[in-house]
Design a protein around this motif. Structure first.
Motif, PDB file in Angstrom:
ATOM      1  N   TYR A 359       1.941   2.110 -11.056  1.00  0.00           N
ATOM      2  CA  TYR A 359       2.590   1.236 -10.085  1.00  0.00           C
ATOM      3  C   TYR A 359       4.093   1.526 -10.079  1.00  0.00           C
ATOM      4  N   GLY A 360       4.509   2.416  -9.212  1.00  0.00           N
ATOM      5  CA  GLY A 360       5.891   2.880  -9.240  1.00  0.00           C
ATOM      6  C   GLY A 360       6.772   2.369  -8.126  1.00  0.00           C
ATOM      7  N   MET A 361       6.287   1.404  -7.313  1.00  0.00           N
ATOM      8  CA  MET A 361       7.089   0.914  -6.183  1.00  0.00           C
ATOM      9  C   MET A 361       7.265  -0.595  -6.253  1.00  0.00           C
ATOM     10  N   GLN A 362       7.701  -1.092  -7.379  1.00  0.00           N
ATOM     11  CA  GLN A 362       7.905  -2.524  -7.534  1.00  0.00           C
ATOM     12  C   GLN A 362       8.937  -3.021  -6.515  1.00  0.00           C
ATOM     13  N   GLY A 363       8.645  -4.150  -5.887  1.00  0.00           N
ATOM     14  CA  GLY A 363       9.595  -4.722  -4.935  1.00  0.00           C
ATOM     15  C   GLY A 363       9.212  -4.505  -3.486  1.00  0.00           C
ATOM     16  N   ASN A 364       8.274  -3.575  -3.200  1.00  0.00           N
ATOM     17  CA  ASN A 364       7.803  -3.350  -1.843  1.00  0.00           C
ATOM     18  C   ASN A 364       6.650  -4.320  -1.571  1.00  0.00           C
ATOM     19  N   ALA A 365       6.811  -5.211  -0.584  1.00  0.00           N
ATOM     20  CA  ALA A 365       5.843  -6.279  -0.354  1.00  0.00           C
ATOM     21  C   ALA A 365       4.440  -5.745  -0.043  1.00  0.00           C
ATOM     22  N   GLN A 366       4.361  -4.742   0.843  1.00  0.00           N
ATOM     23  CA  GLN A 366       3.056  -4.179   1.195  1.00  0.00           C
ATOM     24  C   GLN A 366       2.402  -3.512  -0.004  1.00  0.00           C
ATOM     25  N   TYR A 367       3.194  -2.798  -0.790  1.00  0.00           N
ATOM     26  CA  TYR A 367       2.683  -2.124  -1.984  1.00  0.00           C
ATOM     27  C   TYR A 367       2.199  -3.141  -3.007  1.00  0.00           C
ATOM     28  N   MET A 368       2.958  -4.213  -3.205  1.00  0.00           N
ATOM     29  CA  MET A 368       2.585  -5.233  -4.176  1.00  0.00           C
ATOM     30  C   MET A 368       1.308  -5.953  -3.752  1.00  0.00           C
ATOM     31  N   ALA A 369       1.113  -6.127  -2.438  1.00  0.00           N
ATOM     32  CA  ALA A 369      -0.116  -6.763  -1.956  1.00  0.00           C
ATOM     33  C   ALA A 369      -1.322  -5.895  -2.278  1.00  0.00           C
ATOM     34  N   ARG A 370      -1.194  -4.573  -2.093  1.00  0.00           N
ATOM     35  CA  ARG A 370      -2.302  -3.667  -2.418  1.00  0.00           C
ATOM     36  C   ARG A 370      -2.537  -3.623  -3.928  1.00  0.00           C
ATOM     37  N   LYS A 371      -1.448  -3.734  -4.709  1.00  0.00           N
ATOM     38  CA  LYS A 371      -1.589  -3.784  -6.161  1.00  0.00           C
ATOM     39  C   LYS A 371      -2.425  -4.984  -6.567  1.00  0.00           C
ATOM     40  N   ALA A 372      -2.127  -6.156  -6.000  1.00  0.00           N
ATOM     41  CA  ALA A 372      -2.881  -7.371  -6.323  1.00  0.00           C
ATOM     42  C   ALA A 372      -4.338  -7.237  -5.896  1.00  0.00           C
ATOM     43  N   GLU A 373      -4.567  -6.576  -4.751  1.00  0.00           N
ATOM     44  CA  GLU A 373      -5.927  -6.377  -4.270  1.00  0.00           C
ATOM     45  C   GLU A 373      -6.708  -5.465  -5.210  1.00  0.00           C
ATOM     46  N   LYS A 374      -6.052  -4.422  -5.696  1.00  0.00           N
ATOM     47  CA  LYS A 374      -6.709  -3.520  -6.646  1.00  0.00           C
ATOM     48  C   LYS A 374      -7.032  -4.239  -7.950  1.00  0.00           C
ATOM     49  N   GLN A 375      -6.079  -4.993  -8.464  1.00  0.00           N
ATOM     50  CA  GLN A 375      -6.300  -5.715  -9.717  1.00  0.00           C
ATOM     51  C   GLN A 375      -7.472  -6.684  -9.586  1.00  0.00           C
ATOM     52  N   ALA A 376      -7.567  -7.355  -8.450  1.00  0.00           N
ATOM     53  CA  ALA A 376      -8.681  -8.267  -8.217  1.00  0.00           C
ATOM     54  C   ALA A 376     -10.000  -7.514  -8.152  1.00  0.00           C
ATOM     55  N   LEU A 377      -9.982  -6.325  -7.520  1.00  0.00           N
ATOM     56  CA  LEU A 377     -11.193  -5.513  -7.424  1.00  0.00           C
ATOM     57  C   LEU A 377     -11.668  -5.077  -8.797  1.00  0.00           C
ATOM     58  N   TYR A 378     -10.756  -4.609  -9.655  1.00  0.00           N
ATOM     59  CA  TYR A 378     -11.138  -4.174 -10.996  1.00  0.00           C
ATOM     60  C   TYR A 378     -11.687  -5.340 -11.807  1.00  0.00           C
ATOM     61  N   ALA A 379     -11.073  -6.518 -11.674  1.00  0.00           N
ATOM     62  CA  ALA A 379     -11.545  -7.689 -12.405  1.00  0.00           C
ATOM     63  C   ALA A 379     -12.934  -8.108 -11.927  1.00  0.00           C
TER      64      ALA A 379
END
Length: 403
Positions: A359-379
């Motif tokens: 996760y190398g783009m901290q602070g980008n809203a669209q990127y952070m939303a996809r990060k949260a979506e991925k984390q939810a998918l893995y969980a």
């Protein structure tokens, strides 16, 4: 280390890939009888050998996976392995831009390989059938990444290193005797060979012979494609000079082409010349009226030091660490709709495959939303995942032990 046998000899696969000229005659004899080589990655009986296709590419021969036989190879060490449940992309899609056929790949690119006058182009286009379903066309980067995936160059089996000789061999074995925009693949696409002093003159002669086919006349300008490792891009009086590894041949490019490349391939552009990375170029080449070689379009693919594709400098660092630690892993490539949620890397040497996210783009809203979506998918799916969030030190990231 995978061993292969042909014409009465058994050698390491990497030896054949790095020195194709040395084994050309033996492979040519084996292609005639019995018609195949044999992979020794697993014990087999003489009645059911692990056959390999022997494909001619130019004056040399290369080994390719036997159709529908990939699942029989060693999944841990052999580059010819493909899971039985892992069909080729778009295998049943007749309108797909890239199709796998018996002799290689059949490709339709969005880039034209012949530029004609306006009058000729108009007459040609008038013959199109109204309402007909037309085949899709692949962009340059999509084609380059697809070939990389088909060649297995996005996978790592724990080897200590991989050079351009291996990449060349695996790429040309996949391309084979296929078609590109309806033309024979080998007539319009050249994969630069690894240069070595013993066979250097042949390497350069092959490139020169290929480039000599590119002609420009008052009626049309023929174009061709070249896959090679990029060495540098330098400004010149009339634009830019592009230099490639393995050759001293000079290629020119306009300011507009370079500006487009900088904008489209930012991560790759920033890593040109970095010792920790490699940048691969797929270039569209034509001749000027002055007989100079000009690159009119290109795609850049960022790779780590062993030519594994990466999307950022942070991914390069992670891939280099995984290679140094002799891990087995894959870099999934996002080539189609639905691939956006693929992990950055996937460890295949753990009891359960483990996702690795950079996760190398901290602070980008669209990127952070996809990060949260991925984390939810893995969980939700119970997928083990290792996360690295730069600028945290990569050495502090704990990787699960190999099974």
């Amino acid at each position: 280390m995978t061993l292969v046998s042909f014409d009465g000899v058994t050698v390491a696969l990497t030896e054949v890939q790095d020195n194709p000229a040395k084994y050309a005659r033996a492979l040519e004899r084996a292609k005639k009888a019995p018609g195949y080589a044999v992979c020794r990655c697993l014990p087999t009986s003489p009645k059911t050998p692990l056959r390999l296709v022997i494909r001619r590419y130019g004056s040399l021969f290369h080994l390719a996976r036997w159709p529908d036989d990939g699942h029989r190879h060693n999944p841990k060490t052999c580059s010819f392995y493909r899971a039985a449940s892992e069909p080729a992309r778009s295998i049943n899609d007749t309108l797909a831009a890239i199709r796998t056929i018996a002799c290689g790949l059949d490709v339709k690119l969005s880039t034209s390989l012949s530029v004609r006058t306006v009058d000729q182009s108009t007459r040609l286009s008038s013959h199109a059938t109204p309402g007909a379903m037309s085949r899709r066309a692949a962009p340059l980067l999509g084609f380059l990444q697809r070939v990389w995936e088909e060649a297995g160059l996005n996978e790592w089996t724990g080897a200590p290193s991989r050079g351009w000789g291996t990449c060349n061999a695996q790429l040309v074995s996949v391309l084979g005797d296929g078609k590109l925009n309806g033309k024979p693949m080998q007539d319009v696409l050249h994969v630069m060979r690894r240069y070595d002093d013993a066979d250097g003159s042949c390497v350069l002669a092959e490139l020169r012979s290929f480039l000599d086919r590119i002609k420009t006349t008052p009626a049309k300008a023929d174009r061709a494609l070249l896959i090679a490792e990029l060495r540098s891009v330098e400004p010149s009086k009339y634009g830019f000079v592009i230099k490639l590894r393995q050759t001293y041949e000079t290629f020119f490019a306009s300011k507009a082409v370079i500006e487009s490349a900088v904008d489209s391939f930012r991560s790759a552009w920033a890593m040109i010349g970095e010792a920790s990375a490699r940048v691969v170029v797929l270039a569209v080449i034509e001749r000027t009226k002055e007989d100079n070689l000009r690159i009119v379009d290109l795609a850049l693919q960022l790779c780590n030091s062993t030519f594994l594709p990466c999307d950022s400098s942070f991914e390069v660092a992670m891939a280099n660490r995984l290679v140094a630690e002799r891990r087995r892993f894959v870099k999934p490539l996002r080539l189609e709709q639905g691939d956006a949620m693929l992990p950055d890397f996937k460890l295949t040497d753990t009891t359960v495959p483990t996702a690795i996210e950079v996760y190398g783009m901290q602070g980008n809203a669209q990127y952070m939303a996809r990060k949260a979506e991925k984390q939810a998918l893995y969980a939700r799916e119970g997928t083990p995942c290792v996360e690295w969030m730069p600028p945290i030190d990569l050495a502090s990231v704990q990787l699960p032990a190999a099974a």
